[in-house]
Motif scaffolding. Structure first.
Motif, PDB file in Angstrom:
ATOM      1  N   LYS A 180      46.399  31.683  35.274  1.00 48.12           N
ATOM      2  CA  LYS A 180      46.652  33.047  35.753  1.00 48.12           C
ATOM      3  C   LYS A 180      45.987  34.040  34.817  1.00 48.12           C
ATOM      4  N   ARG A 181      45.637  35.217  35.357  1.00 49.38           N
ATOM      5  CA  ARG A 181      45.082  36.271  34.516  1.00 49.38           C
ATOM      6  C   ARG A 181      46.189  36.927  33.707  1.00 49.38           C
ATOM      7  N   PHE A 182      45.881  37.231  32.485  1.00 50.22           N
ATOM      8  CA  PHE A 182      46.886  37.867  31.638  1.00 50.22           C
ATOM      9  C   PHE A 182      46.915  39.352  31.975  1.00 50.22           C
ATOM     10  N   PRO A 183      48.047  39.871  32.490  1.00 49.14           N
ATOM     11  CA  PRO A 183      48.086  41.286  32.846  1.00 49.14           C
ATOM     12  C   PRO A 183      47.893  42.179  31.620  1.00 49.14           C
ATOM     13  N   GLY A 184      47.129  43.264  31.803  1.00 49.06           N
ATOM     14  CA  GLY A 184      46.928  44.197  30.693  1.00 49.06           C
ATOM     15  C   GLY A 184      45.664  43.920  29.898  1.00 49.06           C
ATOM     16  N   TYR A 185      44.870  42.954  30.368  1.00 45.50           N
ATOM     17  CA  TYR A 185      43.634  42.603  29.647  1.00 45.50           C
ATOM     18  C   TYR A 185      42.477  42.510  30.636  1.00 45.50           C
ATOM     19  N   GLY A 186      41.283  42.890  30.162  1.00 45.15           N
ATOM     20  CA  GLY A 186      40.090  42.852  31.005  1.00 45.15           C
ATOM     21  C   GLY A 186      39.840  44.215  31.622  1.00 45.15           C
ATOM     22  N   HIS A 187      38.566  44.508  31.866  1.00 44.28           N
ATOM     23  CA  HIS A 187      38.210  45.755  32.560  1.00 44.28           C
ATOM     24  C   HIS A 187      36.852  45.628  33.206  1.00 44.28           C
ATOM     25  N   LYS A 188      36.710  46.232  34.382  1.00 45.46           N
ATOM     26  CA  LYS A 188      35.442  46.139  35.110  1.00 45.46           C
ATOM     27  C   LYS A 188      34.315  46.841  34.370  1.00 45.46           C
ATOM     28  N   LEU A 189      34.615  47.920  33.649  1.00 47.06           N
ATOM     29  CA  LEU A 189      33.564  48.732  33.025  1.00 47.06           C
ATOM     30  C   LEU A 189      33.470  48.568  31.514  1.00 47.06           C
ATOM     31  N   LEU A 209      42.131  44.637  25.583  1.00 44.07           N
ATOM     32  CA  LEU A 209      43.442  45.218  25.880  1.00 44.07           C
ATOM     33  C   LEU A 209      43.145  46.514  26.634  1.00 44.07           C
ATOM     34  N   ASN A 210      43.517  46.576  27.924  1.00 45.57           N
ATOM     35  CA  ASN A 210      43.186  47.780  28.695  1.00 45.57           C
ATOM     36  C   ASN A 210      44.329  48.799  28.617  1.00 45.57           C
ATOM     37  N   VAL A 211      44.115  49.945  29.269  1.00 42.15           N
ATOM     38  CA  VAL A 211      45.094  51.036  29.125  1.00 42.15           C
ATOM     39  C   VAL A 211      46.485  50.595  29.593  1.00 42.15           C
ATOM     40  N   GLN A 215      35.679  33.297  25.230  1.00 41.05           N
ATOM     41  CA  GLN A 215      34.330  33.660  24.756  1.00 41.05           C
ATOM     42  C   GLN A 215      33.722  34.791  25.581  1.00 41.05           C
ATOM     43  N   LYS A 216      34.572  35.673  26.150  1.00 40.02           N
ATOM     44  CA  LYS A 216      34.036  36.861  26.825  1.00 40.02           C
ATOM     45  C   LYS A 216      34.958  38.043  26.541  1.00 40.02           C
ATOM     46  N   PRO A 217      34.423  39.270  26.733  1.00 41.52           N
ATOM     47  CA  PRO A 217      35.279  40.419  26.422  1.00 41.52           C
ATOM     48  C   PRO A 217      36.463  40.504  27.392  1.00 41.52           C
ATOM     49  N   ASP A 273      49.148  44.287  41.124  1.00 37.41           N
ATOM     50  CA  ASP A 273      48.899  43.455  39.944  1.00 37.41           C
ATOM     51  C   ASP A 273      47.580  43.788  39.241  1.00 37.41           C
ATOM     52  N   HIS A 274      46.574  44.229  40.014  1.00 35.67           N
ATOM     53  CA  HIS A 274      45.262  44.439  39.398  1.00 35.67           C
ATOM     54  C   HIS A 274      44.989  45.900  39.073  1.00 35.67           C
ATOM     55  N   HIS A 275      45.811  46.798  39.535  1.00 43.74           N
ATOM     56  CA  HIS A 275      45.550  48.239  39.368  1.00 43.74           C
ATOM     57  C   HIS A 275      46.888  48.943  39.132  1.00 43.74           C
TER      58      HIS A 275
HETATM   59  C1  LIG Z   1      40.833  44.388  35.591  1.00 43.57           C
HETATM   60  C2  LIG Z   1      40.131  43.172  36.185  1.00 43.57           C
HETATM   61  C3  LIG Z   1      40.371  43.140  37.708  1.00 43.57           C
HETATM   62  C4  LIG Z   1      38.649  43.296  35.897  1.00 43.57           C
HETATM   63  O1  LIG Z   1      38.048  42.140  36.312  1.00 43.57           O
HETATM   64  P1  LIG Z   1      36.468  41.879  36.108  1.00 43.57           P
HETATM   65  O2  LIG Z   1      35.993  42.450  34.840  1.00 43.57           O
HETATM   66  O3  LIG Z   1      35.785  42.300  37.350  1.00 43.57           O
HETATM   67  O4  LIG Z   1      36.427  40.371  35.894  1.00 43.57           O
HETATM   68  P2  LIG Z   1      36.143  39.231  36.942  1.00 43.57           P
HETATM   69  O5  LIG Z   1      37.144  39.301  38.063  1.00 43.57           O
HETATM   70  O6  LIG Z   1      34.699  39.248  37.315  1.00 43.57           O
HETATM   71  O7  LIG Z   1      36.439  37.976  36.007  1.00 43.57           O
HETATM   72  C5  LIG Z   1      35.545  37.553  35.014  1.00 43.57           C
HETATM   73  C6  LIG Z   1      36.147  36.375  34.308  1.00 43.57           C
HETATM   74  O8  LIG Z   1      37.128  36.847  33.374  1.00 43.57           O
HETATM   75  C7  LIG Z   1      38.385  36.242  33.653  1.00 43.57           C
HETATM   76  N1  LIG Z   1      39.417  37.254  33.470  1.00 43.57           N
HETATM   77  C8  LIG Z   1      39.348  38.549  33.842  1.00 43.57           C
HETATM   78  N2  LIG Z   1      40.483  39.174  33.498  1.00 43.57           N
HETATM   79  C9  LIG Z   1      41.260  38.249  32.902  1.00 43.57           C
HETATM   80  C10 LIG Z   1      42.561  38.298  32.336  1.00 43.57           C
HETATM   81  N3  LIG Z   1      43.272  39.428  32.345  1.00 43.57           N
HETATM   82  N4  LIG Z   1      43.058  37.172  31.803  1.00 43.57           N
HETATM   83  C11 LIG Z   1      42.348  36.018  31.793  1.00 43.57           C
HETATM   84  N5  LIG Z   1      41.108  35.917  32.306  1.00 43.57           N
HETATM   85  C12 LIG Z   1      40.581  37.022  32.859  1.00 43.57           C
HETATM   86  C13 LIG Z   1      38.306  35.812  35.119  1.00 43.57           C
HETATM   87  O9  LIG Z   1      39.199  34.765  35.400  1.00 43.57           O
HETATM   88  C14 LIG Z   1      36.873  35.395  35.222  1.00 43.57           C
HETATM   89  O10 LIG Z   1      36.743  34.113  34.663  1.00 43.57           O
HETATM   90  P3  LIG Z   1      35.641  33.062  35.235  1.00 43.57           P
HETATM   91  O11 LIG Z   1      34.312  33.740  35.004  1.00 43.57           O
HETATM   92  O12 LIG Z   1      35.860  31.848  34.406  1.00 43.57           O
HETATM   93  O13 LIG Z   1      35.965  32.903  36.691  1.00 43.57           O
HETATM   94  C15 LIG Z   1      40.663  41.854  35.553  1.00 43.57           C
HETATM   95  O14 LIG Z   1      40.312  41.823  34.197  1.00 43.57           O
HETATM   96  C16 LIG Z   1      42.150  41.650  35.745  1.00 43.57           C
HETATM   97  O15 LIG Z   1      42.579  41.198  36.804  1.00 43.57           O
HETATM   98  N6  LIG Z   1      42.971  41.967  34.688  1.00 43.57           N
HETATM   99  C17 LIG Z   1      44.390  41.771  34.756  1.00 43.57           C
HETATM  100  C18 LIG Z   1      45.050  42.902  35.511  1.00 43.57           C
HETATM  101  C19 LIG Z   1      44.967  44.214  34.760  1.00 43.57           C
HETATM  102  O16 LIG Z   1      45.181  44.285  33.570  1.00 43.57           O
HETATM  103  N7  LIG Z   1      44.704  45.296  35.500  1.00 43.57           N
HETATM  104  C20 LIG Z   1      44.633  46.636  34.951  1.00 43.57           C
HETATM  105  C21 LIG Z   1      43.221  47.130  34.894  1.00 43.57           C
HETATM  106  S1  LIG Z   1      43.106  48.678  34.024  1.00 43.57           S
END
Ligand SMILES: CC(C)(COP(=O)(O)OP(=O)(O)OC[C@H]1O[C@@H](n2cnc3c(N)ncnc32)[C@H](O)[C@@H]1OP(=O)(O)O)[C@@H](O)C(=O)NCCC(=O)NCCS
Length: 266
Positions: A145-154, A198-200, A193-195, A105-107
Motif C-alpha cells: 500500500k502507498r504510505f499516506p502523506g508521502y509522495g508528490h506529483k510535482l 513528506l508532503n503537506v 530509491q526514489k523521491p 485517499d490521494h488528495h
Molecule cells: C501523491 C501521489 C498520488 C503522487 O503520485 P505520483 O508522483 O504520480 O507517483 P506515481 O503514482 O507515478 O508512483 C510512482 C511510484 O512511487 C510509488 N509511490 C508513490 N507514492 C507512494 C507512497 N506514498 N508510498 C509508497 N510508494 C509510493 C508508486 O507505488 C510507484 O511505484 P512503482 O513505480 O514501483 O509502481 C502519490 O505519491 C500518493 O498516492 N501518495 C499518498 C497519498 C498522499 O499523500 N496524497 C496527498 C498528496 S499532497
C-alpha cells in the motif's frame, strides 16, 4: 461559571460544541458575542475542534497550516470537479460540495490516514523513533500500500512541508511526531530509491499530532482550509467562463469496439 456537568444529559441529541446557556449562545462555553471581534477565525476553528482556545503559538501554527491548504492551482481533482459542476449549471453550494467530495485517499484525505498511523504507532514505549520508523515502513510495504502523506506529483521536496517544518521548530511543535514523520520519509526513500517526500498532508498530520488534535480532525482541517480556494475558483468560473465546459476535441479518444450491429431480438 455555570453548574452544568458535561455529558450528564440523557437526551438523544447532545453536544458540547455549542449551545444556549442562561440565554446566551456559547461555543465551548465562551459567549459567541464575546468571541466575535476577539478571536481570529483560526482560533475559533481550534476552539471548536479541540475544545479550548489556542495559545499564541498554537494559533500561529493553526493559521499557517490552514493557509498551506488554501489552494494549489486549477489542476487538482477538487478544483476541476467544483468548476465542472458549476459549469453544468448548478449553484455554488453544489459546486463546493462536488469539490469536497473528491477529497479522498490521494488528495487531502491523507492527513487523516497519516495522523492515524502516527498516533497509533508512536506510543510512549517507543524509544528509538528512527528504528521504529524503518520497521513501520517495512510492515507497510509488505501490504503493498502507498504510505499516506508521502509522495508528490510535482515536488521532490514539498515547499509547503519545508515551510511548516520551519514554523513547527520556531513555535515548539517539532517533537517526536515530526521526528517520526521525517524518519519515515527517509526510510521510504531508502527502500524505494526514489523521491517520496513528506508532503503537506503528512506534515500537517505530524503537527496536529504534536498539538494533541485527534487524527479524526485531519481531513476536516484540509476541507476547512481548502474551501476558500474552491469558492474563489467557482466565482472565477462564474465570472469568466461560458457554461458547459467540456474536454477539448483532440484531448481524448474512444478506444472501444468499432461500429457493430445491435443483435436483433426475436
Ligand atoms: C501523491 C501521489 C498520488 C503522487 O503520485 P505520483 O508522483 O504520480 O507517483 P506515481 O503514482 O507515478 O508512483 C510512482 C511510484 O512511487 C510509488 N509511490 C508513490 N507514492 C507512494 C507512497 N506514498 N508510498 C509508497 N510508494 C509510493 C508508486 O507505488 C510507484 O511505484 P512503482 O513505480 O514501483 O509502481 C502519490 O505519491 C500518493 O498516492 N501518495 C499518498 C497519498 C498522499 O499523500 N496524497 C496527498 C498528496 S499532497
Amino acid at each position: 461559571m455555570s453548574e452544568r456537568t458535561e455529558g450528564s444529559s440523557t437526551k438523544n441529541w447532545r453536544t458540547s460544541v455549542a449551545g444556549q446557556v442562561d440565554g446566551k449562545t456559547v461555543v465551548r462555553g465562551y459567549p459567541l458575542d464575546d468571541l466575535i471581534g476577539n478571536v481570529s477565525f483560526a482560533e475559533g476553528i481550534y476552539l471548536v475542534l479541540k475544545g479550548e482556545l489556542p495559545s499564541e503559538k498554537e494559533r500561529k501554527m493553526m493559521e499557517a497550516m490552514l493557509v498551506a491548504c488554501i489552494d494549489h492551482g486549477i489542476g487538482p481533482p477538487s478544483v476541476v470537479s467544483a468548476r465542472t459542476v458549476y459549469s453544468g449549471g448548478n449553484p455554488l453550494n453544489a459546486a463546493v460540495a462536488a469539490g469536497v467530495l473528491t477529497l479522498g485517499d490521494h488528495h487531502g484525505g491523507a492527513i487523516e490516514q497519516c495522523a492515524k498511523i502516527y498516533q497509533e504507532q508512536l506510543g510512549a514505549d517507543v524509544t528509538d523513533v528512527t528504528a521504529h520508523a524503518r520497521q513501520v515502513v517495512e510492515d507497510f510495504s509488505k501490504k503493498k500500500k502507498r504510505f499516506p502523506g508521502y509522495g508528490h506529483k510535482l515536488y521532490k521536496r514539498d515547499p509547503r512541508t519545508l515551510r511548516i517544518l520551519d514554523l513547527a521548530k520556531e513555535y515548539g511543535f517539532s517533537g517526536r511526531y515530526v521526528e517520526f514523520a521525517v524518519a519515515i520519509q527517509d526510510a521510504l526513500e531508502a527502500q524505494s530509491q526514489k523521491p517520496l517526500p513528506l508532503n503537506v498532508d503528512g506534515m500537517i498530520a505530524a503537527v496536529i499530532s504534536e498539538m494533541g488534535l485527534s487524527w479524526k480532525t485531519g481531513k476536516g482541517i484540509f476541507i476547512i482550509g481548502r474551501i476558500p480556494g474552491l469558492v474563489a475558483h467557482i466565482v472565477e468560473e462564474w465570472n469568466r467562463e461560458k457554461p458547459f465546459r467540456r474536454l477539448e476535441e483532440g484531448s481524448y479518444e474512444y478506444d472501444g469496439p468499432g461500429v457493430r450491429p445491435v443483435p436483433k431480438k426475436s
